[in-house]
Motif scaffolding. Structure first.
Motif, short mmCIF file in Angstrom:
data_model
loop_
_atom_site.label_atom_id
_atom_site.label_comp_id
_atom_site.label_asym_id
_atom_site.label_seq_id
_atom_site.Cartn_x
_atom_site.Cartn_y
_atom_site.Cartn_z
N THR A 1 70.31 51.43 92.85
CA THR A 1 69.76 50.24 93.48
C THR A 1 68.24 50.37 93.53
O THR A 1 67.72 51.47 93.77
CB THR A 1 70.32 50.06 94.91
N SER A 2 67.54 49.26 93.30
CA SER A 2 66.09 49.29 93.30
C SER A 2 65.55 48.07 94.06
O SER A 2 65.95 46.94 93.77
CB SER A 2 65.55 49.29 91.87
N LEU A 3 64.68 48.33 95.04
CA LEU A 3 64.00 47.27 95.78
C LEU A 3 62.57 47.17 95.28
O LEU A 3 61.83 48.16 95.32
CB LEU A 3 64.01 47.57 97.28
N THR A 4 62.18 46.01 94.79
CA THR A 4 60.82 45.78 94.32
C THR A 4 60.10 44.88 95.32
O THR A 4 60.59 43.79 95.65
CB THR A 4 60.81 45.11 92.94
N VAL A 5 58.96 45.34 95.82
CA VAL A 5 58.15 44.57 96.77
C VAL A 5 56.83 44.28 96.10
O VAL A 5 56.08 45.19 95.72
CB VAL A 5 57.92 45.36 98.08
N ASP B 1 62.62 41.55 95.47
CA ASP B 1 63.97 41.39 94.94
C ASP B 1 64.69 42.73 94.97
O ASP B 1 64.07 43.80 94.91
CB ASP B 1 63.97 40.79 93.52
N LEU B 2 66.00 42.66 95.12
CA LEU B 2 66.85 43.85 95.20
C LEU B 2 67.80 43.83 94.02
O LEU B 2 68.62 42.93 93.88
CB LEU B 2 67.63 43.86 96.52
N THR B 3 67.68 44.83 93.17
CA THR B 3 68.52 44.93 91.98
C THR B 3 69.61 45.97 92.23
O THR B 3 69.31 47.15 92.46
CB THR B 3 67.68 45.33 90.75
N VAL B 4 70.86 45.54 92.21
CA VAL B 4 72.00 46.41 92.49
C VAL B 4 72.77 46.64 91.20
O VAL B 4 73.28 45.69 90.59
CB VAL B 4 72.91 45.79 93.56
#
Length: 714
Positions: free
Chosen positions: A214-218, A206-209
Motif C-alpha cells: 500500500t502506498s499513500l501519496t501526499v 491518493d492511497l494506492t492499495v
C-alpha cells in the motif's frame, strides 16, 4: 505546521512561516488550558460511571441549549494504570468503543471523533489506541420542542493490558432546553480534546492499495517535504495495511510517499481515510486527517490459497549441494542440539576404541539418519500421492507420534540419569566394550537425530526440499540422501580423526557424572514435545500423556524391583504397554453429543429467555464459555458434558443455557460484570422459584453440578 492546497500542489508557505503559525497556535492552546485549569475539576458532569478497570465521564459544552441548537458532548475514558483503550480502528486486535443512544423527539447525537492514536505493540501484533485518559467528542443537536433533552446510552468499551476486560454500562442523562448558556467550567475539557484531534489536511492525496503493498501519496511543495523526517499512516478502515509492519517514507518531486506492507488474505479496503502523523527534523509532530482518493491496483479479493504453488527451479547439482550444506547447518538448530549430548558420549569414549570401531560407529550413525529420512520421505510421498497436503516435518502434526516421541525422549533422559540402562556406547567404560554395542548405540542416536531434526529448517534447506518435492521419486531420494549425509557429516568426519581420539581424557568415574548432566537437554526436548502435544490436542490430552509418562516411570521402577522374577517383569511390561496404548487409542477424542443420544438440548443464553423460563417454574443451569477458554473446555469435558450430569439434568427437568463469549457480546459481558467476573468461565444455577442464582466455582469437579442439584432438590 505544514499546509498544502488542493488547487495548487506547489504552494509553499515555507519553514519559517510554518513555525510561526505553529508557535501561535501552541500559545493559544496553552492560554486556553491555563484559563480553564482551575475550573476543570469543577466542571458539571452529565454522567460518571466507575467500572472495574476504567472510568467513563460525559460532559457537555453547554449548561442549557436552545431548541434545535447544535452542541458538543465529551466522553472521557480513563483506564486503570498500565491498561489501554482503543481507537476507532483497533489494529490487529481489540475493539473500538461502541455507543448506542436512545433519544427523545428529533434530537441527535453523532458518531464520536477520536484524537490521534498511538501504536501499541504487543508481541507480533500492533494495536491502535490510548494508554492514558482519552476524550472523544460527539456532535449533538437539541430537540426543536420540549424543555429538556433526555438520552439513554448503552456503552461498551474494551480495556486491555495483556488480558482484556470488557466494560459495559447503561446510563441516562438530561440537558435543559431553553435559553442557551455555555458551560464555561467545561471549556478546558473541550479545548484539550480539540487540541488532541488531527488537523484537517489541505493537501491532495491518493492511497494506492495493491495485493501486497500500500502506498499513500501526499502532494506538497518540495520545501514542505524536506521538513518531514518521518511519517506514519493510521488507516480508518481494515484491509489497508499490515499494522505491525514498518512504514517507510519516500520524498518525491511532487510530495511524499508512505509505503506499507499489506498482509496476504486481507479483506477488501473500502475506505482510504486515515490519520497521517508527521515527525519533523526538530522532533515535533503534527497529525492530519486525510481523505485520499482510493486506487486499487490488484484484485484484493483473489483467494490466496487457490494459487498453484510455484515450482522451484534449481540445477540438480545445486539442489544436492544445498541439501548437504543445509544438513550440516541443521546440527546447530535448536531441535537437534539436545541430541548432541548423545553424540558427546562417543567422543569422550573415543580414546579407548580402535580406529576401526570409531569408523563403524560413524557409519552406523549415518545409516540410522539415512534410513529414518528414507522412511519419512517415503511416507510423505505416499500421503501426497493420496491427495493429503503434507510437507516436511508432517509427522509432528500427528499427536500420537508427538506423544510417543515425548515418552521416548523421557526414557532416554531417565536412562542417562541412571534410573535404568540403555546401551549408548560408553556404559562400562574402562572395561571390554563390545564393538557391537557401540554400533547399536550410534545407530540409535542417528534415528533420534533424524526424528527430532524434521521440524527444523536450516539455511539452504528450503530451496532444496522445495525442488525435490516437485521431482521424480529417484531425485527426491537422492536430494534427501544428501540432506541426511549433511546431518551426519560432522560426526562421521570426527570418527575418522585420530587427533580427536588422542585429545579425549582417559575414562574414569567422572564420565558417569558427565552422562547424568547431559540428560538435562533430553528432559528439555521432552518438555518441548509435551508443549507441542498440548497445543495440538488440548489440556485433557495433556493429562492423558502425563498419566502415560507416570505409568512408564512406574513400569521401569517395578522392573528394577523384579530381581529377575518373571511375573513382576510381565507386570512391568503390561503397565508400559498400557501407557503406550493410552496414547495410541486417543481417548481424549470424544464424539459430539446430540439430544438424540440423551443429552439435554441447550438454549442460547438470553436474559429475556431466562426470565421467561424462571417464571415457568423450571430450574435453569447457565454456563458461559468461549472457544479460546481452556479452563472452560476442561470443565465441559469433566463436569458439564458427562453422562452423569446430563442424566441429572433430564431427571430434574433442568433447562441448560449456554452463553458463548467467543466473540464480543454485550449482554454476556454485562452478566459477567454483574457477578464480579472479568472473563469466562461462569456457571450459574437457578433452583425452582429462585430469582438469584447460585454461583459455582471456576474450576469444576466431575460431581460439582450433580451434587449441587441433588442438594437443592433434597
Amino acid at each position: 505546521m505544514l499546509y498544502g492546497n488542493n488547487q495548487d500542489k506547489t504552494l509553499d508557505y515555507g519553514p519559517k512561516r510554518g513555525e510561526e503559525v505553529k508557535s501561535l497556535l501552541q500559545g493559544l492552546i496553552t492560554i486556553c488550558l491555563a484559563l480553564g485549569l482551575t475550573s476543570l475539576a469543577e466542571a458539571k458532569e452529565l454522567a460518571r460511571v466507575e467500572e472495574s478497570h476504567s472510568t467513563l465521564v460525559i460532559d457537555a459544552d453547554m449548561q442549557s441549549v436552545s431548541p434545535g441548537q447544535p452542541f458538543w458532548l465529551a466522553v472521557t475514558i480513563t483506564p486503570r494504570s498500565g491498561w489501554h483503550s482503543y481507537w476507532k480502528n483497533a489494529g490487529d486486535s481489540g475493539a473500538s468503543p461502541a455507543f448506542d443512544w436512545t433519544l427523545d423527539g428529533d434530537a441527535t447525537i453523532g458518531e464520536p471523533q477520536f484524537p490521534v492514536p498511538r501504536q501499541l505493540p504487543l508481541g507480533p501484533l500492533t494495536n491502535y489506541g490510548y494508554d492514558a485518559p482519552v476524550t472523544l467528542l460527539l456532535p449533538a443537536k437539541a430537540p426543536v420542542s420540549g424543555s429538556s433533552l433526555t438520552a439513554s446510552l448503552e456503552a461498551e468499551w474494551l480495556i486491555c493490558e495483556v488480558e482484556c476486560v470488557p466494560q459495559v454500562t447503561e446510563l441516562s442523562l438530561t440537558l435543559p432546553v431553553g435559553e442557551a448558556k455555555p458551560d464555561g467550567e467545561a471549556q478546558a475539557i473541550f479545548n484539550a480534546a480539540r487540541a488532541a484531534m488531527p488537523d484537517p489536511s489541505f493537501w491532495s492525496s491518493d492511497l494506492t492499495v495493491g495485493a501486497k503493498d500500500t502506498s499513500l501519496t501526499v502532494y506538497m511543495a518540495p520545501s514542505e517535504a524536506e521538513e518531514v523526517a518521518d511519517a506514519y499512516f493510521f488507516p480508518d478502515g481494515v484491509g489497508v495495511l499490515d499494522y505491525a509492519a514498518a512504514q517507510s517514507l519516500e520524498r518525491a518531486s511532487d510530495g511524499i510517499k508512505v509505503h506499507a506492507k499489506r498482509p496476504s488474505g486481507a479483506p477488501t479496503a473500502e475506505t482510504a481515510a486515515g490519520v497521517l502523523l508527521l515527525t519533523y527534523h526538530d522532533g515535533t509532530t503534527d497529525a492530519f486527517a486525510m481523505e485520499p482518493m482510493l486506487k486499487v491496483t490488484a484484485d484484493q479479493t483473489a483467494p490466496q490459497v487457490a494459487e498453484a504453488a510455484p515450482v522451484v527451479s534449481l540445477p540438480l547439482w545445486e539442489a544436492a549441494v544445498f541439501a548437504l550444506i543445509g544438513g550440516v547447518i541443521l546440527n546447530l538448530m535448536p531441535c537437534v542440539f539436545p541430541i548432541l549430548s548423545l553424540k558427546a558420549f562417543a567422543f569422550v569414549s573415543a580414546n579407548y576404541k580402535t580406529a576401526a570401531n570409531r569408523q563403524k560407529e560413524g557409519w552406523a550413525y549415518t545409516l540410522g539418519i539415512w534410513l529414518s529420512f528414507m522412511v519419512i520421505v517415503a511416507s510423505l510421498l505416499v500421503l501426497r500421492a493420496g491427495g493429503t497436503a503434507v510437507g516436511w516435518g508432517f509427522q509432528l502434526q500427528e499427536p500420537v507420534f508427538v506423544g510417543l516421541m515425548t515418552l521416548l525422549m523421557l526414557m532416554v533422559a531417565l536412562s542417562l540419569s541412571g534410573m535404568f540402562n540403555i546401551q549408548f556406547g560408553i556404559e562400562g567404560a574402562g572395561q571390554s566394550l563390545a564393538a557391537r554395542e557401540g554400533v547399536r548405540g550410534a545407530f540409535f542416536k542417528g534415528i533420534l537425530a533424524a526424528l527430532v531434526a524434521t521440524p527444523c529448517t536450516a539455511p539452504f534447506m528450503a530451496p532444496a526440499i522445495g525442488f525435490a518435492l516437485t521431482q521424480p521419486v529417484l531425485i527426491v531420494l537422492m536430494v534427501f540422501s544428501f540432506l541426511a549425509l549433511g546431518l551426519a557429516l560432522p560426526f562421521l568426519a570426527l570418527s575418522y580423526s585420530p587427533a580427536l581420539a588422542r585429545a579425549m581424557p582417559r575414562p574414569g568415574p567422572w564420565m558417569e557424572k558427565v552422562k547424568e548432566g547431559l540428560a538435562f537437554p533430553m528432559y528439555l526436548t521432552a518438555a518441548w514435545l509435551l508443549y507441542v502435544f498440548t497445543r495440538e490436542t488440548g489440556a485433557v490430552a495433556m493429562l492423558v500423556l502425563l498419566a502415560a509418562i507416570i505409568g512408564i516411570v512406574f513400569a521401569i521402577w517395578i522392573g528394577k524391583q523384579s530381581g529377575g522374577r518373571l511375573p513382576v517383569r510381565i507386570l512391568a511390561w503390561a503397565i508400559a504397554a498400557f501407557s503406550v496404548y493410552s496414547i495410541i487409542s486417543k481417548p481424549w477424542q470424544e464424539p459430539a453429543h446430540t439430544a438424540a443420544e440423551g443429552y439435554v438440548e441447550e438454549i442460547a443464553y438470553s436474559g429475556a429467555e431466562l426470565a421467561t423460563i424462571l417464571e415457568s417454574g423450571k430450574p435453569v443451569f447457565v454456563y458461559f464459555t468461549a472457544d479460546w477458554c481452556i479452563t472452560c473446555k476442561v470443565n465441559e469435558r469433566i463436569a458439564v458434558l458427562t453422562d452423569t450430569t446430563q442424566q441429572v439434568f433430564r431427571e430434574t427437568g433442568t433447562v441448560v443455557m449456554k452463553g458463548d463469549w467467543t466473540n464480543r457480546n454485550a449482554e454476556i459481558a454485562a452478566v459477567l460484570a454483574k457477578h464480579g467476573r472479568a472473563g469466562v468461565p461462569l456457571y450459574l444455577y437457578y433452583p425452582v422459584g429462585a430469582s438469584a442464582p447460585i454461583v459455582l466455582p471456576e474450576i469444576l469437579g466431575p460431581s460439582s453440578i450433580s451434587n449441587l442439584i441433588a442438594n437443592q432438590k433434597g
